[in-house]
Design an enzyme around this catalytic site. Sequence first.
Site, mmCIF file in Angstrom:
data_model
loop_
_atom_site.group_PDB
_atom_site.id
_atom_site.type_symbol
_atom_site.label_atom_id
_atom_site.label_comp_id
_atom_site.label_asym_id
_atom_site.label_seq_id
_atom_site.Cartn_x
_atom_site.Cartn_y
_atom_site.Cartn_z
ATOM 1 N N SER A 104 0.791 -1.236 0.000
ATOM 2 C CA SER A 104 0.000 0.000 0.000
ATOM 3 C C SER A 104 0.820 1.281 0.000
ATOM 4 C CB SER A 104 -0.964 0.003 1.188
ATOM 5 O OG SER A 104 -1.993 -0.942 0.970
ATOM 6 N N GLN A 164 -9.599 -15.986 4.732
ATOM 7 C CA GLN A 164 -8.624 -17.051 4.975
ATOM 8 C C GLN A 164 -7.390 -16.663 4.170
ATOM 9 O OE1 GLN A 164 -11.089 -20.592 3.904
ATOM 10 N NE2 GLN A 164 -10.617 -21.239 5.985
ATOM 11 N N SER A 202 -9.953 1.328 2.767
ATOM 12 C CA SER A 202 -10.484 0.429 1.745
ATOM 13 C C SER A 202 -9.634 0.476 0.493
ATOM 14 C CB SER A 202 -11.931 0.814 1.386
ATOM 15 O OG SER A 202 -12.409 0.013 0.313
ATOM 16 N N SER A 370 3.945 -10.864 6.203
ATOM 17 C CA SER A 370 2.909 -9.824 6.201
ATOM 18 C C SER A 370 1.754 -10.079 7.141
ATOM 19 C CB SER A 370 2.349 -9.646 4.778
ATOM 20 O OG SER A 370 1.746 -10.853 4.330
ATOM 21 N N ASN A 371 1.412 -11.335 7.380
ATOM 22 C CA ASN A 371 0.180 -11.586 8.134
ATOM 23 C C ASN A 371 0.456 -12.031 9.559
ATOM 24 O OD1 ASN A 371 1.207 -14.077 7.244
ATOM 25 N ND2 ASN A 371 -0.817 -15.042 7.222
#
Length: 428
Positions: A104, A164, A202, A370-371
Site C-alpha cells: 500500500s 482465509q 479500503s 505480512s500476516n
Amino acid sequence: MSQSSQPSRRRLALSAALIAAALAGAVAPTAHAAAPVPAPTPATAPAPDMDGVTAALNSAMANGAPGAMARYSGPDGVRSRTAGVRDRVSGAPMDIHARFRIGSVSKTFSSVVLLQLVDEGKLELDAPVDRYLPGLLPDDRITVRHLLTHRSGLADYTDAMFNQTVPGFEAVRNRVFGYQELVDLSLAEPRTTEPGAAYSYSNTNFVVVGMLIEKLTGRPVADAYERRVFKPLGLRQTSYVHPDTAIKGLHARGYLHPDEEGGALVDSTEQTVSWAQSAGAVISSPADLNTFTSALMRGRLLSPAMLDAMTTVTPTDTTNTRFYGLGLRRYDLTCGTRVYGHTGTVQGFYTYAFSTRDGRRSLSALANTSNHGAANTALSGTLEAAFCGKKPAAAKTTAPSARTADGAGRITRGATGYAAERDLAERF
C-alpha cells in the site's frame, strides 16, 4: 568662484549629506525600515539510534519474519541495517539493495499522480467521481477527495477475499482482474459509512483512483507512474509490472504464515498482485523509497498548494498519534517528530516508508512476512529509533513491549513500536 569649481563643491556637499544620512540611519532607523530578521535556527535532530533499529529488526524476526532491513537517510548520510535472510531456501542474507513488493505504499504513488492531474486542471478534488467515470458508483456524493482520504464508504473487497489468508491468496495468486471486477466486488458488499462521514480504510478507493488516472491520461497507470514519478526522480529500482509475476534482479522473497499456527511458511513472492493494482502493486527498494518520500516532502512532485492539501490530515483512531491525508499517513512519534509516508502490506511483505515534513530525514523498512501482526508492529520500532534517537534507560525498562495488548486483544503502542496498520486481513 569659477564655474569649474562649482560641480566639484556640489559633489562634496552631496557626499557629505549622504554620509550624514547613513550615519543617522545607523543610529536610528526610520519608522518604515524593518530591521533584518535572522533566519530561525532549526532544532537539532537527534542522531538515529541504529542499535535501536537493529533491535526492532531482530524483534520482527523473533515474531515471525525470516528477515528484515531498514535504511535511514539524513543530513549526515545514509545508514542501513539488515537481519535474517531474504531467501529461506538458499539462506541468502537480507540485502539492503534488494527489491520487494511495497504493497500500500503504492497508494502514495497513485495519489501523487492524481494530484498532479488536479494541478493540471484535469479534475477537481471535491467533484463527484461519477463526473469523470459516469455510472461507476451508485452514489454521486462520493468525491475524488473521499477516495484519497478513505472516506468514501466503499467496502474493502479484500476483507472477504482474504478472510482465509493463504487459501485466499492462492485463489488469486495468478489471476488477472479488471478494475471493474474489483469495484463490483466492493459494490456487492454493504457500504461502511456515508460519504465523508468517517475514515474507513479500503483498497477499493485506490482501485478507483487507478481508473481515474487511466481515464484522464488515456494511458495505463504504469505509464503514468513511469513518466511522472519513476523517471523524474531516477527511481531505477522501482517498477510496476502488473500482471507479470516475477520480481527481476536482486530481491527479497516474501513469506505468508499459514492460517493454522505452526504450519510451514508459504513462499508468496511470485504473484500478479492483480487484486490490488494501483492500490498496491509497485515494486521498489529501500534507497528508492527514501528518495521518493524525501522528494515528495521537499515539493519536487507537487505544487505547494497540492502538497499542503496532501499533508492536511485527520485522525484515523483514538490514539491521537495517527492521521491520514490524501494517500498519505502521518505518525506523531513520542519525541514530537511528525513523519509522513505510508505502510504497505502485500502477501509476504510489510513496509514502512516515511519522511519528516522538510524531507531532510527518511526511513524505509521491510519485513519479509505480512500476516503476523506482532512482526509488523515490532518493525515499526525502526521509526522511533531512527527519528527520535536513543531513549533514556528508564523509558526502555518501564515501557511495555510490542506484544502488549489492550482489553480487546489488539496490539497497542509500546517500547518497540506502534501497532501495525491492518491493510489486509491477518490471522495472528
